[in-house]
Design a protein around this motif. Sequence first.
Motif, PDB file in Angstrom:
ATOM      1  N   ARG A  63      10.227  55.024  47.963  1.00  0.00           N
ATOM      2  CA  ARG A  63      10.982  56.238  48.270  1.00  0.00           C
ATOM      3  C   ARG A  63      12.480  55.925  48.410  1.00  0.00           C
ATOM      4  O   ARG A  63      13.336  56.704  47.979  1.00  0.00           O
ATOM      5  CB  ARG A  63      10.470  56.877  49.548  1.00  0.00           C
ATOM      6  N   ARG A  64      12.799  54.796  49.015  1.00  0.00           N
ATOM      7  CA  ARG A  64      14.220  54.423  49.146  1.00  0.00           C
ATOM      8  C   ARG A  64      14.861  54.276  47.772  1.00  0.00           C
ATOM      9  O   ARG A  64      15.957  54.798  47.513  1.00  0.00           O
ATOM     10  CB  ARG A  64      14.347  53.108  49.922  1.00  0.00           C
ATOM     11  N   ALA A  65      14.165  53.579  46.875  1.00  0.00           N
ATOM     12  CA  ALA A  65      14.683  53.398  45.519  1.00  0.00           C
ATOM     13  C   ALA A  65      14.796  54.734  44.793  1.00  0.00           C
ATOM     14  O   ALA A  65      15.747  54.959  44.029  1.00  0.00           O
ATOM     15  CB  ALA A  65      13.781  52.440  44.751  1.00  0.00           C
ATOM     16  N   SER A  66      13.845  55.613  45.018  1.00  0.00           N
ATOM     17  CA  SER A  66      13.871  56.922  44.365  1.00  0.00           C
ATOM     18  C   SER A  66      15.083  57.736  44.811  1.00  0.00           C
ATOM     19  O   SER A  66      15.753  58.376  43.996  1.00  0.00           O
ATOM     20  CB  SER A  66      12.582  57.695  44.671  1.00  0.00           C
ATOM     21  N   ARG A  67      15.366  57.705  46.105  1.00  0.00           N
ATOM     22  CA  ARG A  67      16.484  58.496  46.623  1.00  0.00           C
ATOM     23  C   ARG A  67      17.833  57.948  46.155  1.00  0.00           C
ATOM     24  O   ARG A  67      18.813  58.690  46.077  1.00  0.00           O
ATOM     25  CB  ARG A  67      16.439  58.549  48.147  1.00  0.00           C
ATOM     26  N   ALA A  68      17.883  56.675  45.850  1.00  0.00           N
ATOM     27  CA  ALA A  68      19.126  56.067  45.382  1.00  0.00           C
ATOM     28  C   ALA A  68      19.282  56.140  43.870  1.00  0.00           C
ATOM     29  O   ALA A  68      20.335  55.801  43.331  1.00  0.00           O
ATOM     30  CB  ALA A  68      19.190  54.613  45.836  1.00  0.00           C
ATOM     31  N   SER A  69      18.259  56.588  43.179  1.00  0.00           N
ATOM     32  CA  SER A  69      18.230  56.546  41.713  1.00  0.00           C
ATOM     33  C   SER A  69      18.945  57.749  41.102  1.00  0.00           C
ATOM     34  O   SER A  69      19.381  58.659  41.801  1.00  0.00           O
ATOM     35  CB  SER A  69      16.781  56.525  41.227  1.00  0.00           C
ATOM     36  N   GLY A  70      19.008  57.736  39.792  1.00  0.00           N
ATOM     37  CA  GLY A  70      19.615  58.859  39.088  1.00  0.00           C
ATOM     38  C   GLY A  70      18.738  60.084  39.030  1.00  0.00           C
ATOM     39  O   GLY A  70      19.239  61.210  39.000  1.00  0.00           O
TER      40      GLY A  70
END
Length: 541
Positions: free
Chosen positions: A241-248
Amino acid sequence: MSKTVAFEPPAVDVVIVGAGFAGLYALYRLREQGLSVVVVEAGSGVGGTWYWNRYPGARCDVESIDYSYSFSDDLQQDWNWSEKYASQPEILEYINHVVDRFDLRNDIRFDTRVDSAEFDEETLRWAVRTDRRSIVTARFCVFATGALSSAIRPRIAGSDSFLGLTYHTGQWPHEGVDFSGKRVGVIGTGSSGVQSIPIIAEQAETVHVFQRSANYSVPAGNRPIDLQAMADVKASYNERRRASRASGGGSPYDSHPTNTMSVTPRERLAAYEARWNLGGVLFAKTFPDQTVDPEANETARNFVERKIRGLVDDPEVAELLIPKDHPIGTKRICTDSNYFSTYNRDNVTLVDLRSSPIDSIDARGISTMDTHYDLDIIVFATGFDAMTGSLARIDIKGRCSASLKDTWNGGPRTYLGLGVNGFPNMFIVTGPGSPSVLANMVLGAEQHVDWIAGCIAHLDEHGISTIEASADAVDAWVAECNARAARTLFPQANSWYMGANIEGKPRTFMPFIGGFGVYGQICNDVATAGYKGFHLDGDPL
């Protein structure tokens, strides 16, 4: 004339329009904050998009494990998805599970369509009127009406004269449709057409696909998720989820670390193959410059066109199925299961509307400029008035009785996609001016609702009655969104991102294209700065 009847309850802190992913989370989040909340929903059940779109083959093009709520870790740990890309029935089952788990149903008014919403400058409350002649007033009005929820049918002469059955993929009957032995015409080859045509073809006697604009599609690569794979995801959900929120785009996948033309042809081919095998819309983000640099885009286009030619037996049909009118990725890439190979079936015919447009519909079927097709069923896979259509169907009035429809006559104008100048205490969830349809809509809804909840808490804590986007902030945000879009290839496509599928709709690129993570940081910075760009109660207008 029957008089207006009272809504139950007649007055609340927040009224939410729509009971899809966004509206349901808004109900949960704001109710947890101690606010009185009611949701008004036109359908007979929850789910929004997933309530209405029940056509054969309907499924999400974002992986199930990502296209789900993140607000409750217990929910994440308890729920098991059966497939990589969940089908409509499973998504609807999940949504109903969430509603029952958090006891949301009693605060939803079903089978009730909002006709109007008007801000009263004396009471500082919104009056929301419905087609049941009921009314509810609220301090805040949240429109969670969805980006793809206003189905459209093309205006074709003689449509009402057809003696067979007609359906729209976005308004599919709950009991389903039996195509066995039927002569079926499908108008449209966007996402719903791409998903439904292979399944209809397995049942029908004949299928004629009426295509005006070809679309790029990438095989879904769908597969079951076994319990071990699901357990592995659950063990790393926080990081995912952290990576998703930081992604494009709201999913935990990054583009290649370098630009397209900076790698060798062999490395480029390997990267495209990997994304093709991953499946779905993420192919458009294989390289970071893929929808910015024409030369880079050409390499992606060539790769997919070779794939299409390899899947379709008839070279002439293959050429018709290859888009010629837009760079790849500038219209949403479809996600399919055996779409292109379906045209190898003897009972499937592609009708090219570019060379011979539809002239009319009569009692027996469809006439193009040069041929008549006898049909028993016509399926309209003709899409939606995207992003603004559902709002345009509601008579929304702000200060001085100014209508939102008139305010947006030249195209939607928002600040952050959340607020509109002249419309105090009104919020839009995943609307124009936000990443919206360019990102994972579930995480996008959570992002917006959390911001709205924090905003309302700030107002209550400081005794502030109203918040309203300033005219300058709207001007600046619209300019920012336009400038970002202009630096890409997206405006070259006549897409529903641009409103190009609706006659007379202003042509403007509606989503924020700067990335989900970037946008989230901008919203957080605005809140941290005391809601910079918004007029708070007492500020000069």
